[in-house]
Design a protein around this motif. Structure first.
Motif, PDB file in Angstrom:
ATOM      1  N   GLU A 159     -16.809  33.769 -80.804  1.00  0.00           N
ATOM      2  CA  GLU A 159     -15.658  33.650 -80.309  1.00  0.00           C
ATOM      3  C   GLU A 159     -15.629  33.690 -78.606  1.00  0.00           C
ATOM      4  N   LEU A 160     -16.831  34.002 -78.081  1.00  0.00           N
ATOM      5  CA  LEU A 160     -16.900  34.215 -76.603  1.00  0.00           C
ATOM      6  C   LEU A 160     -16.679  32.886 -75.869  1.00  0.00           C
ATOM      7  N   LYS A 161     -17.186  31.679 -76.103  1.00  0.00           N
ATOM      8  CA  LYS A 161     -17.381  30.535 -75.470  1.00  0.00           C
ATOM      9  C   LYS A 161     -15.938  30.125 -75.292  1.00  0.00           C
ATOM     10  N   VAL A 162     -15.233  29.908 -76.361  1.00  0.00           N
ATOM     11  CA  VAL A 162     -13.589  29.418 -76.251  1.00  0.00           C
ATOM     12  C   VAL A 162     -12.762  30.448 -75.517  1.00  0.00           C
ATOM     13  N   THR A 163     -13.193  32.003 -75.755  1.00  0.00           N
ATOM     14  CA  THR A 163     -12.254  32.839 -75.143  1.00  0.00           C
ATOM     15  C   THR A 163     -12.336  32.681 -73.424  1.00  0.00           C
ATOM     16  N   ASN A 164     -13.700  32.562 -73.303  1.00  0.00           N
ATOM     17  CA  ASN A 164     -13.923  32.421 -71.901  1.00  0.00           C
ATOM     18  C   ASN A 164     -13.489  30.905 -71.132  1.00  0.00           C
TER      19      ASN A 164
END
Length: 336
Positions: A159-164
């Motif tokens: 979930e990190l990339k899209v959240t960023n």
């Protein structure tokens, strides 16, 4: 948010007067105005269950009404002193009644006609009796979380990339606020309001059920944190955040519901999703929008809603629901 809202408002008439003046208020809605069928007009009185729609509005700075990307119904069971929360999938293919009179995804009802049309759409498609609502701009969530000094969330690595990406987008929308930092790792961690908002807006990891789960995780973390605030801190929190809220609840209703809900167990809120995550469905495109989820059985969705909210496992859907289901399958085909 509404639970905290009712909790504090229920503290007394002085508090109600003070806070009610900060909320954007609209006119009360009669059952006929929001499509409550005749058989359900007396449902609230008979069951002593009050349903309130809670709508999280994502305007994203585009100047439109926005879309209700969080659609939930809070049910206050006065007899059993319970609070139940039903989350409706935003991309469910449904019928939006007059004045739209067309098929669309559920969250577009707010875009076309704000809260009154959203209530009418929920009542039409799920045989509900909702005449009350609380709507809040998603910006309120960011503000609340920052006011309570962040929340703890378990963020998955995928979930990190899209959240960023969403953090970057939210940072770009404001040239006055300090930019929120990007997330650098997965796992349990403290998120600021903007980071939590970006996490909630993630619509590219998993499906819409996963997005609803992320919304619920944020709201549960907020409730846990807020329930540990002192009364004075709660007053300050509401003072800052209520300008983001719109409701057609009257002040008398707030006082009445608030004094009753104060006796409920608010740390054990029963929850369900409509449709359930394992519901068999397929996706279609319509009017340029995709995905829209065609459900396996719309009548079963209505039965599930009534079984959860009213403990009525024998409920039979109205003729409106039956005809609407037939019209959906005739136009879009059934789910194989």
């Amino acid at each position: 948010m509404i639970i905290v809202f009712i909790l504090v408002i229920g503290g007394g008439i002085f508090a109600a007067n003070h806070f009610y003046s900060k909320v954007e208020t609209t006119e009360s809605l009669k059952p006929a105005e929001v499509g409550v069928i005749e058989e359900l007009v007396q449902k609230e009185e008979e069951s002593n269950i009050v349903n309130i729609a809670v709508l999280g509005i994502d305007r994203d700075g585009d100047g439109s009404n926005g879309r209700s990307d969080a659609i939930k119904v809070i049910s206050l069971d006065m007899n059993n002193k319970k609070v139940k929360m039903t989350s409706f999938q935003r991309d469910t293919l449904i019928y939006i009644p007059e004045p739209e009179n067309d098929f669309d995804k559920l969250n577009h009802a707010y875009w076309y006609g704000k809260a009154p049309l959203t209530l009418k759409t929920l009542n039409y498609n799920f045989d509900l009796d909702i005449t009350r609502y609380v709507a809040f701009n998603f910006d309120a969530i960011e503000h609340i979380i920052d006011t309570i000094d962040g929340i703890e969330l378990d963020v998955h690595e995928n979930e990190l990339k899209v959240t960023n990406d969403y953090i970057q987008h939210l940072n770009s929308l404001s040239d006055t606020d300090q930019d929120a930092p990007y997330l650098t790792k997965g796992g349990l961690q403290k998120l600021s309001g903007r980071q939590a908002m970006a996490y909630m807006r993630n619509r590219y990891v998993g499906d819409d059920f996963d997005r609803m789960n992320r919304q619920n995780k944020v709201m549960e973390a907020m409730i846990d944190k807020v329930m540990n605030q002192s009364y004075t801190e709660l007053l300050g929190l509401l003072d800052a955040c209520l300008p983001y809220v719109e409701t057609n609840l009257t002040m008398n209703e707030m006082i009445s519901f608030g004094t009753k809900v104060l006796t409920f167990d608010l740390k054990n809120i029963e929850q369900t999703q409509i449709p359930a995550a394992d519901n068999k469905n397929r996706t279609v495109s319509y009017k340029g929008y995709s995905p829209l989820y065609v459900m396996n059985n719309y009548q079963d969705l209505v039965r599930d809603v009534h079984a959860f909210i009213y403990n009525d496992a024998e409920y039979q859907p109205s003729q409106t629901v039956i005809e609407n289901e037939a019209a959906i399958y005739e136009k879009f085909g059934t789910v194989k």
